[in-house]
Design a protein around this motif. Structure first.
Motif, PDB file in Angstrom:
ATOM      1  N   GLU A 150       0.804  -1.216   0.000  1.00 24.30           N
ATOM      2  CA  GLU A 150       0.000   0.000   0.000  1.00 24.30           C
ATOM      3  C   GLU A 150       0.840   1.270   0.000  1.00 24.30           C
ATOM      4  N   ARG A 151       2.112   1.154   0.346  1.00 21.82           N
ATOM      5  CA  ARG A 151       3.034   2.265   0.190  1.00 21.82           C
ATOM      6  C   ARG A 151       4.383   1.692  -0.216  1.00 21.82           C
ATOM      7  N   ALA A 152       5.213   2.507  -0.792  1.00 21.49           N
ATOM      8  CA  ALA A 152       6.449   1.997  -1.388  1.00 21.49           C
ATOM      9  C   ALA A 152       7.497   1.619  -0.351  1.00 21.49           C
ATOM     10  N   SER A 153       7.381   2.140   0.865  1.00 21.71           N
ATOM     11  CA  SER A 153       8.466   1.996   1.830  1.00 21.71           C
ATOM     12  C   SER A 153       8.067   1.137   3.019  1.00 21.71           C
ATOM     13  N   TYR A 154       8.765   0.018   3.213  1.00 25.21           N
ATOM     14  CA  TYR A 154       8.715  -0.773   4.439  1.00 25.21           C
ATOM     15  C   TYR A 154       7.307  -1.210   4.830  1.00 25.21           C
ATOM     16  N   ALA A 155       6.502  -1.603   3.881  1.00 25.21           N
ATOM     17  CA  ALA A 155       5.150  -2.064   4.189  1.00 25.21           C
ATOM     18  C   ALA A 155       5.054  -3.554   3.929  1.00 25.21           C
ATOM     19  N   PHE A 156       4.145  -4.207   4.660  1.00 21.51           N
ATOM     20  CA  PHE A 156       3.887  -5.613   4.393  1.00 21.51           C
ATOM     21  C   PHE A 156       3.071  -5.736   3.113  1.00 21.51           C
ATOM     22  N   ALA A 157       3.197  -6.888   2.474  1.00 17.39           N
ATOM     23  CA  ALA A 157       2.531  -7.085   1.183  1.00 17.39           C
ATOM     24  C   ALA A 157       1.018  -7.156   1.346  1.00 17.39           C
ATOM     25  N   ILE A 158       0.313  -6.698   0.317  1.00 17.57           N
ATOM     26  CA  ILE A 158      -1.101  -7.029   0.180  1.00 17.57           C
ATOM     27  C   ILE A 158      -1.262  -8.156  -0.840  1.00 17.57           C
ATOM     28  N   GLY A 159      -0.187  -8.478  -1.504  1.00 20.53           N
ATOM     29  CA  GLY A 159      -0.127  -9.613  -2.415  1.00 20.53           C
ATOM     30  C   GLY A 159       1.286  -9.703  -2.966  1.00 20.53           C
ATOM     31  N   SER A 160       1.817 -10.904  -3.104  1.00 14.55           N
ATOM     32  CA  SER A 160       3.162 -11.048  -3.655  1.00 14.55           C
ATOM     33  C   SER A 160       3.277 -12.375  -4.383  1.00 14.55           C
ATOM     34  N   LEU A 161       4.317 -12.469  -5.209  1.00 19.23           N
ATOM     35  CA  LEU A 161       4.514 -13.663  -6.030  1.00 19.23           C
ATOM     36  C   LEU A 161       5.998 -13.949  -6.179  1.00 19.23           C
ATOM     37  N   ALA A 162       6.377 -15.190  -5.911  1.00 19.59           N
ATOM     38  CA  ALA A 162       7.692 -15.707  -6.286  1.00 19.59           C
ATOM     39  C   ALA A 162       7.473 -16.638  -7.469  1.00 19.59           C
ATOM     40  N   ALA A 163       8.182 -16.376  -8.566  1.00 18.99           N
ATOM     41  CA  ALA A 163       7.966 -17.155  -9.787  1.00 18.99           C
ATOM     42  C   ALA A 163       9.297 -17.514 -10.423  1.00 18.99           C
ATOM     43  N   ALA A 164       9.366 -18.724 -10.973  1.00 18.93           N
ATOM     44  CA  ALA A 164      10.514 -19.173 -11.758  1.00 18.93           C
ATOM     45  C   ALA A 164       9.971 -19.906 -12.970  1.00 18.93           C
ATOM     46  N   LEU A 165      10.640 -19.728 -14.121  1.00 19.08           N
ATOM     47  CA  LEU A 165      10.093 -20.271 -15.365  1.00 19.08           C
ATOM     48  C   LEU A 165      11.213 -20.762 -16.269  1.00 19.08           C
ATOM     49  N   ASP A 166      11.036 -21.985 -16.764  1.00 16.94           N
ATOM     50  CA  ASP A 166      11.937 -22.569 -17.762  1.00 16.94           C
ATOM     51  C   ASP A 166      11.120 -22.844 -19.013  1.00 16.94           C
ATOM     52  N   VAL A 167      11.389 -22.073 -20.067  1.00 17.03           N
ATOM     53  CA  VAL A 167      10.663 -22.198 -21.339  1.00 17.03           C
ATOM     54  C   VAL A 167      11.611 -22.741 -22.398  1.00 17.03           C
ATOM     55  N   ARG A 168      11.157 -23.761 -23.105  1.00 20.30           N
ATOM     56  CA  ARG A 168      11.955 -24.345 -24.186  1.00 20.30           C
ATOM     57  C   ARG A 168      11.085 -24.465 -25.432  1.00 20.30           C
ATOM     58  N   ASP A 169      11.501 -23.787 -26.499  1.00 22.19           N
ATOM     59  CA  ASP A 169      10.756 -23.787 -27.763  1.00 22.19           C
ATOM     60  C   ASP A 169       9.311 -23.354 -27.557  1.00 22.19           C
ATOM     61  N   GLY A 170       9.115 -22.368 -26.715  1.00 24.59           N
ATOM     62  CA  GLY A 170       7.789 -21.826 -26.499  1.00 24.59           C
ATOM     63  C   GLY A 170       6.901 -22.629 -25.573  1.00 24.59           C
ATOM     64  N   VAL A 171       7.454 -23.701 -24.984  1.00 24.17           N
ATOM     65  CA  VAL A 171       6.681 -24.582 -24.102  1.00 24.17           C
ATOM     66  C   VAL A 171       7.234 -24.479 -22.679  1.00 24.17           C
ATOM     67  N   VAL A 172       6.340 -24.485 -21.699  1.00 28.48           N
ATOM     68  CA  VAL A 172       6.753 -24.426 -20.300  1.00 28.48           C
ATOM     69  C   VAL A 172       7.302 -25.785 -19.892  1.00 28.48           C
ATOM     70  N   HIS A 173       8.613 -25.837 -19.666  1.00 35.40           N
ATOM     71  CA  HIS A 173       9.239 -27.078 -19.229  1.00 35.40           C
ATOM     72  C   HIS A 173       9.104 -27.243 -17.721  1.00 35.40           C
ATOM     73  N   GLU A 174       9.290 -26.155 -16.987  1.00 36.77           N
ATOM     74  CA  GLU A 174       9.143 -26.181 -15.530  1.00 36.77           C
ATOM     75  C   GLU A 174       8.741 -24.797 -15.053  1.00 36.77           C
ATOM     76  N   VAL A 175       7.936 -24.767 -14.002  1.00 37.05           N
ATOM     77  CA  VAL A 175       7.501 -23.497 -13.442  1.00 37.05           C
ATOM     78  C   VAL A 175       7.340 -23.649 -11.936  1.00 37.05           C
ATOM     79  N   ARG A 176       7.688 -22.618 -11.202  1.00 34.35           N
ATOM     80  CA  ARG A 176       7.480 -22.568  -9.758  1.00 34.35           C
ATOM     81  C   ARG A 176       6.713 -21.287  -9.429  1.00 34.35           C
ATOM     82  N   LEU A 177       5.688 -21.421  -8.605  1.00 29.98           N
ATOM     83  CA  LEU A 177       4.879 -20.265  -8.221  1.00 29.98           C
ATOM     84  C   LEU A 177       4.509 -20.361  -6.742  1.00 29.98           C
ATOM     85  N   ALA A 178       4.668 -19.270  -6.035  1.00 23.37           N
ATOM     86  CA  ALA A 178       4.207 -19.200  -4.645  1.00 23.37           C
ATOM     87  C   ALA A 178       3.663 -17.804  -4.386  1.00 23.37           C
ATOM     88  N   PHE A 179       2.536 -17.740  -3.665  1.00 27.60           N
ATOM     89  CA  PHE A 179       1.882 -16.477  -3.349  1.00 27.60           C
ATOM     90  C   PHE A 179       2.191 -16.075  -1.914  1.00 27.60           C
TER      91      PHE A 179
END
Length: 331
Positions: A234-263
């Motif tokens: 809700e503010r740019a400085s030192y605030a707790f999240a109202i929503g967040s995402l950790a994401a990792a993506l491995d794409v090969r030839d346009g196809v998702v080979h592996e993905v990690r997602l956490a909210f």
């Protein structure tokens, strides 16, 4: 503030033994959450066992290519470590997104995982209805102020969220928590570390009574090298999240080979988005596919009247961040 005793531990078995000598004892790391709660009377330990001097302050490569992070490593040292930045950049970004530099210099990895919710009803002892603080007293947030509370995995007994940024990234990368108790050493996958809310929200983790976290291990995960943490607040400085995402993506030839997602900021624990991962794996790396995966994960959401905004917020985070990662992979 209740009077308390203080003792410094010199080794891990000694720390565990010290804690067992007093029923209302607590381990003290950086104290950035515990001391605040002691000041307000939410936490009232009779003994603090200082663990900062224990030999748990190293970050080491594991034989299989992962990382082992000692429990007393500070958040600042995690964020600055070159192997964390290279192998798990989302973890470094998550740590830097949390709190101020001064707090990161004090806060520890073990303490970060054990920090308590920032729900206002929990943090204020003058409110009598909080099942986390007073089991069986009710949850005032359900009908009160809940705009930043849970939309996933909650219950009528508690709708608070877990505040950790670091924990969200650790959840995405299948972290394992090591601990020592009076019965010896043990491990818990982070996915099993936090207990479901259910009817007992005051029981927050699966750690044995009196156990001390000694390390967090990140298994090798090549996909994590292409990862990102995005936090909305809700503010740019030192605030707790109202929503967040950790994401990792491995794409090969346009196809998702592996993905990690956490909210983050949507549940009582870091929320691993396994349904979204299942929907995406093996499919096209397109904005439409990312949107469908987000919808599949968020279909289980049960927002309260004032926090329904988190559903489109998380949807948009998933689409935006995965699109960025896919475009970077295609360059």
């Amino acid at each position: 503030m209740r009077e308390f005793a203080y003792q410094r531990a010199h080794d891990v078995p000694g720390a565990v033994a010290l804690l067992g000598t007093v029923p209302d004892a607590r381990f003290l790391g950086g104290g950035t959450n515990l001391v605040d709660l002691m000041k307000t009377g939410v936490e009232r330990p009779a003994l603090l066992v200082d663990v900062r001097q224990l030999p748990l302050g190293e970050i080491e490569l594991t034989e299989d290519g992962g990382l082992r992070i000692g429990a007393t490593v500070t958040n600042s040292d995690v964020a600055a470590h070159p192997e964390v930045r290279r192998r798990y950049p989302a973890l470094a970004q998550a740590v830097l997104a949390g709190a101020s530099g001064q707090l990161r210099n004090m806060a520890t990895v073990g303490g970060n995982l054990l920090q308590r919710t920032r729900c206002g009803y929990f943090a204020d002892p003058t409110h009598t209805s909080c099942n986390k603080r007073v089991p069986g007293s009710g949850c005032a947030a359900v009908r009160g102020e809940h705009h930043n509370h849970a939309i996933l995995g909650a219950s009528a007994h508690c709708v608070a969220t877990h505040p950790s940024d670091m924990g969200v990234a650790l959840a995405a990368f299948d972290a394992v928590v090591s601990f020592e108790s009076a019965d010896g050493q043990g491990e818990l996958a982070l996915s099993d570390f936090y207990l479901p809310v259910g009817e007992t929200p005051h029981l927050e983790t699966a750690l044995p009574p009196g156990a001390l976290i000694t390390a967090v291990t990140l298994p090798p995960a090549p996909v994590a090298a292409a990862s990102r943490y995005r936090k909305v607040r809700e503010r740019a400085s030192y605030a707790f999240a109202i929503g967040s995402l950790a994401a990792a993506l491995d794409v090969r030839d346009g196809v998702v080979h592996e993905v990690r997602l956490a909210f983050g900021a949507v549940a009582s624990r870091p929320w691993r988005a396994r349904e979204a991962e299942r929907v995406l794996t093996g499919g096209p790396a397109t904005a439409e596919a990312f949107a469908a995966a987000a919808d599949a994960e968020l279909a289980a959401a049960e927002p309260l009247p004032d926090n329904g905004y988190k559903v489109p917020l998380l949807h948009n985070l998933v689409v935006t961040v995965l699109t960025e990662l896919a475009e970077e992979a295609a360059r």
